[in-house]
Design an enzyme around this catalytic site. Sequence first.
Site, PDB file in Angstrom:
ATOM      1  N   ASN A  75      32.547  36.468  37.327  1.00 28.36           N
ATOM      2  CA  ASN A  75      32.258  35.253  37.999  1.00 28.36           C
ATOM      3  C   ASN A  75      31.422  35.596  39.634  1.00 28.36           C
ATOM      4  OD1 ASN A  75      32.844  32.417  38.968  1.00 28.36           O
ATOM      5  ND2 ASN A  75      34.346  33.195  40.294  1.00 28.36           N
ATOM      6  N   ASP A 110      39.713  33.953  41.346  1.00 30.00           N
ATOM      7  CA  ASP A 110      39.053  34.469  42.447  1.00 30.00           C
ATOM      8  C   ASP A 110      39.484  35.915  42.856  1.00 30.00           C
ATOM      9  OD1 ASP A 110      37.256  32.330  42.371  1.00 30.00           O
ATOM     10  OD2 ASP A 110      38.070  31.357  44.049  1.00 30.00           O
ATOM     11  N   SER A 125      30.508  37.621  46.532  1.00 23.82           N
ATOM     12  CA  SER A 125      30.980  38.668  45.510  1.00 23.82           C
ATOM     13  C   SER A 125      31.015  38.484  44.249  1.00 23.82           C
ATOM     14  CB  SER A 125      32.483  38.657  45.808  1.00 23.82           C
ATOM     15  OG  SER A 125      32.735  38.794  47.281  1.00 23.82           O
ATOM     16  N   HIS A 156      31.141  34.316  43.234  1.00 24.56           N
ATOM     17  CA  HIS A 156      31.904  33.613  44.329  1.00 24.56           C
ATOM     18  C   HIS A 156      31.319  33.702  45.676  1.00 24.56           C
ATOM     19  CE1 HIS A 156      35.454  31.590  46.051  1.00 24.56           C
ATOM     20  NE2 HIS A 156      35.249  32.508  47.013  1.00 24.56           N
TER      21      HIS A 156
HETATM   22  C1  GRF Z   1      27.374  29.427  43.903  1.00 20.84           C
HETATM   23  O1  GRF Z   1      27.638  29.454  45.528  1.00 20.84           O
HETATM   24  C2  GRF Z   1      28.202  30.258  43.312  1.00 20.84           C
HETATM   25  O2  GRF Z   1      28.716  31.419  44.053  1.00 20.84           O
HETATM   26  C3  GRF Z   1      29.557  29.355  43.303  1.00 20.84           C
HETATM   27  O3  GRF Z   1      29.050  28.021  42.954  1.00 20.84           O
HETATM   28  C4  GRF Z   1      27.751  27.947  43.230  1.00 20.84           C
HETATM   29  C5  GRF Z   1      26.992  27.522  42.443  1.00 20.84           C
HETATM   30  O4  GRF Z   1      25.548  27.399  42.630  1.00 20.84           O
HETATM   31  N1  GRF Z   1      30.615  29.668  42.298  1.00 20.84           N
HETATM   32  P1  GRF Z   1      24.526  27.288  41.340  1.00 20.84           P
HETATM   33  O5  GRF Z   1      24.955  26.245  40.741  1.00 20.84           O
HETATM   34  O6  GRF Z   1      24.358  28.598  40.770  1.00 20.84           O
HETATM   35  O7  GRF Z   1      23.301  26.914  42.120  1.00 20.84           O
END
Ligand code: GRF
Length: 236
Positions: free
Chosen positions: A126, A164, A155, A128
Amino acid sequence: MDPGADAQHGLSRVAAEKHAPRIAVLASGRGSNLQALIDAIAAGGLAAELVAVFSDRPQAPALARARDAGIRACVRDAGGYASRAEFDDALFADVAAVQPDFVVCAGYLRLLGAHVVGHWLGRMINIHPSLLPAFKGLRTHARALAEGVRDHGASVHFVTPDLDGGPVIAQARVPVLAGDDAGTLAARVLEREHPLLVASLGLLCAGRIALHEHRVHLDGAPLAAPLQLTANHDFA
Ligand code: GRF
């Protein structure tokens, strides 16, 4: 279950069948991280195949990005299920059907149940938007500003049942600047998320990163601290 065994299973299958690792992506929204993977593969910078993109939201722009790139796009609307577990089972039956080696959560906004997480342990990552373990959960940029931290970032971690909270593979750090609001800070972080996700998935696909006994291993040795993305989009 030994998570390392599952991860090894995924990799030995890749080696035995001599195919580029098959990647399934879960995304609920914009899909800019998905796009970064699509672009990196197209440019020859990531040896992987995106086999399908799954979303819990029919209107997610990520689905259109997938279709535009010729990647299978699948939707399951969570509204039609009585419980989270039922939804997870249905979604992950779809995921399993495309036989991915790894699953990437790239802006997937639903909690995942322990059952599916356990099954994919060591094979699901994932991204984050914070320097974990700081700011788990939502509104990370606003919370970072409210706390007055000097550094913020993103991360990539293995997914575990702890939201997370799984072992962190790699991070990208950005400064918090005077005058930042949540929007400007989010944009600075997002710019670094894309190379961070590409580089992290690259290590996973190359078999260099694995999860053993709840610790990230690089080239067979436990990582003392998360890898740090450099300005060259590589790892220090
Ligand atoms: C990103 O900031 C990611 O870290 C978080 O959700 C957002 C997704 O953005 N988990 P995108 O849909 O990839 O543009």
